[in-house]
Design an enzyme around this catalytic site. Structure first.
Site, PDB file in Angstrom:
ATOM      1  CG  ASP A 113      10.336   5.135   4.419  1.00  0.00           C
ATOM      2  OD1 ASP A 113       9.589   6.006   4.901  1.00  0.00           O
ATOM      3  OD2 ASP A 113       9.902   4.048   3.989  1.00  0.00           O
ATOM      4  CB  SER A 114       8.905   3.711   8.433  1.00  0.00           C
ATOM      5  OG  SER A 114       8.138   3.805   7.247  1.00  0.00           O
ATOM      6  CE1 TYR A 170       9.742   3.862  12.142  1.00  0.00           C
ATOM      7  CE2 TYR A 170      10.369   5.989  11.238  1.00  0.00           C
ATOM      8  CZ  TYR A 170      10.713   4.783  11.802  1.00  0.00           C
ATOM      9  OH  TYR A 170      12.039   4.515  12.036  1.00  0.00           O
ATOM     10  N   GLY A 171       3.409   5.298  10.546  1.00  0.00           N
ATOM     11  CA  GLY A 171       2.196   6.090  10.331  1.00  0.00           C
ATOM     12  C   GLY A 171       1.163   5.987  11.428  1.00  0.00           C
ATOM     13  CB  CYS A 229       9.486   8.564   6.402  1.00  0.00           C
ATOM     14  SG  CYS A 229       8.014   7.983   7.222  1.00  0.00           S
ATOM     15  CG  ASN A 230       5.080  11.716   2.833  1.00  0.00           C
ATOM     16  OD1 ASN A 230       4.702  12.769   2.346  1.00  0.00           O
ATOM     17  ND2 ASN A 230       5.652  10.770   2.115  1.00  0.00           N
ATOM     18  CB  THR A 231       4.979   9.313   9.184  1.00  0.00           C
ATOM     19  OG1 THR A 231       4.003   8.713   8.321  1.00  0.00           O
ATOM     20  CG2 THR A 231       4.447   9.355  10.600  1.00  0.00           C
ATOM     21  CD  GLU A 274       5.135  -2.409   3.049  1.00  0.00           C
ATOM     22  OE1 GLU A 274       5.298  -3.500   3.604  1.00  0.00           O
ATOM     23  OE2 GLU A 274       5.544  -1.329   3.519  1.00  0.00           O
ATOM     24  CB  CYS A 304       1.846   8.099   1.995  1.00  0.00           C
ATOM     25  SG  CYS A 304       2.397   6.505   2.638  1.00  0.00           S
ATOM     26  CB  THR A 305       7.050   6.442   1.069  1.00  0.00           C
ATOM     27  OG1 THR A 305       6.402   5.670   2.085  1.00  0.00           O
ATOM     28  CG2 THR A 305       7.974   7.455   1.686  1.00  0.00           C
ATOM     29  CG  HIS A 306       3.933   2.543   1.052  1.00  0.00           C
ATOM     30  ND1 HIS A 306       4.817   3.179   1.884  1.00  0.00           N
ATOM     31  CD2 HIS A 306       4.066   1.211   1.283  1.00  0.00           C
ATOM     32  CE1 HIS A 306       5.462   2.263   2.594  1.00  0.00           C
ATOM     33  NE2 HIS A 306       5.030   1.070   2.250  1.00  0.00           N
TER      34      HIS A 306
HETATM   35  N1  DGL Z   1       6.831   5.793   4.971  1.00  0.00           N
HETATM   36  C1  DGL Z   1       5.573   6.126   5.572  1.00  0.00           C
HETATM   37  C2  DGL Z   1       5.141   7.540   5.109  1.00  0.00           C
HETATM   38  O1  DGL Z   1       5.538   8.030   4.069  1.00  0.00           O
HETATM   39  C3  DGL Z   1       4.500   5.096   5.249  1.00  0.00           C
HETATM   40  C4  DGL Z   1       4.712   3.769   5.947  1.00  0.00           C
HETATM   41  C5  DGL Z   1       4.633   3.851   7.462  1.00  0.00           C
HETATM   42  O2  DGL Z   1       3.526   4.069   7.997  1.00  0.00           O
HETATM   43  O3  DGL Z   1       5.658   3.712   8.094  1.00  0.00           O
HETATM   44  O4  DGL Z   1       4.391   8.181   5.792  1.00  0.00           O
END
Ligand code: DGL
Length: 272
Positions: free
Chosen positions: A10-11, A42-43, A73-75, A152, A184-186
């Site tokens: 993931d990012s 990354y988003g 990571c979704n992005t 976070e 999104c992971t968060h």
């Molecule tokens: N991990 C990213 C996602 O799931 C969220 C955090 C980021 O923007 O890197 O899209």
């Protein structure tokens, strides 16, 4: 007998929500997690940049002889998954497809909402994945970038989080969706608040849970599952100093992280 590990990246810390579900579903598996903490988020970045990062990290994990890659990571899943599948010859599981499948399964009204980072929403990857499964489903999307720093920071149920969530979710609520994908992971950390705002008639789909099910099914299908005799080991690598990752990561994982090592991807590539 030695068993290959599952590679997950993931990012940053977010993918630990996916790791948590994978270790819950498959506690016997060894895992190697990489969080790109030096380059997060990354988003907000371009698909080209995110794809380059994803390629570098996948190469790092492949050098550790993983048996399956989870793009947590979704992005990255939204913009780089097909490229990774083309470039690397191992099973690759992203988080978009599993979440989309579940949303199509649970919707009754055929109106599905998707929330994610700006990059994920801009890519329309969830909309395409849902429409591929059922073209009649109507998909309404909304980028919620501020959810990432809120999660976070641990601000998941205070006034700031509530006002932000109400603002982001207002239109989706008005639109009468019956299913909302947390793309999104968060966002699983904000699930209780999002559920409260959306009300009891809206089902929340957690991509992390669905991804863990897909990983288990893929490993079983390829006869790569490790027998459930003992508990697997979890290894963690990050690209910046580990302190922040450890502090925030324990909360995302819902438990204590083991040792976390900092790596330089460029140096690692040269050494191998
Ligand atoms: N991990 C990213 C996602 O799931 C969220 C955090 C980021 O923007 O890197 O899209």
């Amino acid at each position: 007998m030695s068993w290959q590990a599952i590679g997950i990246f993931d990012s940053g810390v977010g993918g630990l929500t996916v790791l948590r579900e994978i270790t819950r579903a498959l506690p016997q598996e060894d895992t190697i997690y990489f969080g790109d903490t030096a380059r997060v988020p990354y988003g907000t970045k371009s698909p080209e940049t995110v794809s380059r990062y994803a390629h570098e990290i996948t190469s790092f994990l492949v050098r550790r002889d993983i048996k399956l890659l989870v793009v947590a990571c979704n992005t990255v899943s939204a913009v780089a998954l097909s490229g990774l599948k083309r470039q690397f010859s191992l099973p690759v599981v992203g988080v978009i497809e599993p979440g989309a499948r579940r949303a199509v399964e649970v919707t009754r009204s055929g109106r599905v909402g998707v929330i994610g980072t700006s990059g994920t929403i801009r890519s329309s990857a969830y909309t395409r994945a849902i429409k591929r499964l059922n073209p009649d489903v109507e998909v309404l999307t909304r980028a919620c970038p501020l959810f990432v720093p809120l999660a976070e920071e641990g601000w998941i149920d205070n006034q700031v989080a509530r006002l932000t969530a109400e603002c982001y979710l207002h239109e989706l609520k008005q639109a009468g969706i019956d299913t909302l994908v947390l793309g999104c992971t968060h966002y699983p950390l904000l699930k209780p608040l999002i559920a409260e705002i959306m009300g009891p008639d809206v089902v929340l789909v957690d991509s992390a849970e669905e991804t863990a099910r897909t990983v288990a099914a893929t490993l079983a299908d390829k006869h790569l599952l490790r027998p459930a005799a003992e508990k697997g080991n979890n290894h963690y690598y990050v690209s910046d100093i580990p302190a922040g990752f450890i502090r925030v990561g324990n909360r995302f994982l819902g438990g204590r992280l083991g040792d976390v090592y900092q790596v330089d991807l460029e140096k690692d590539r040269e050494e191998c």
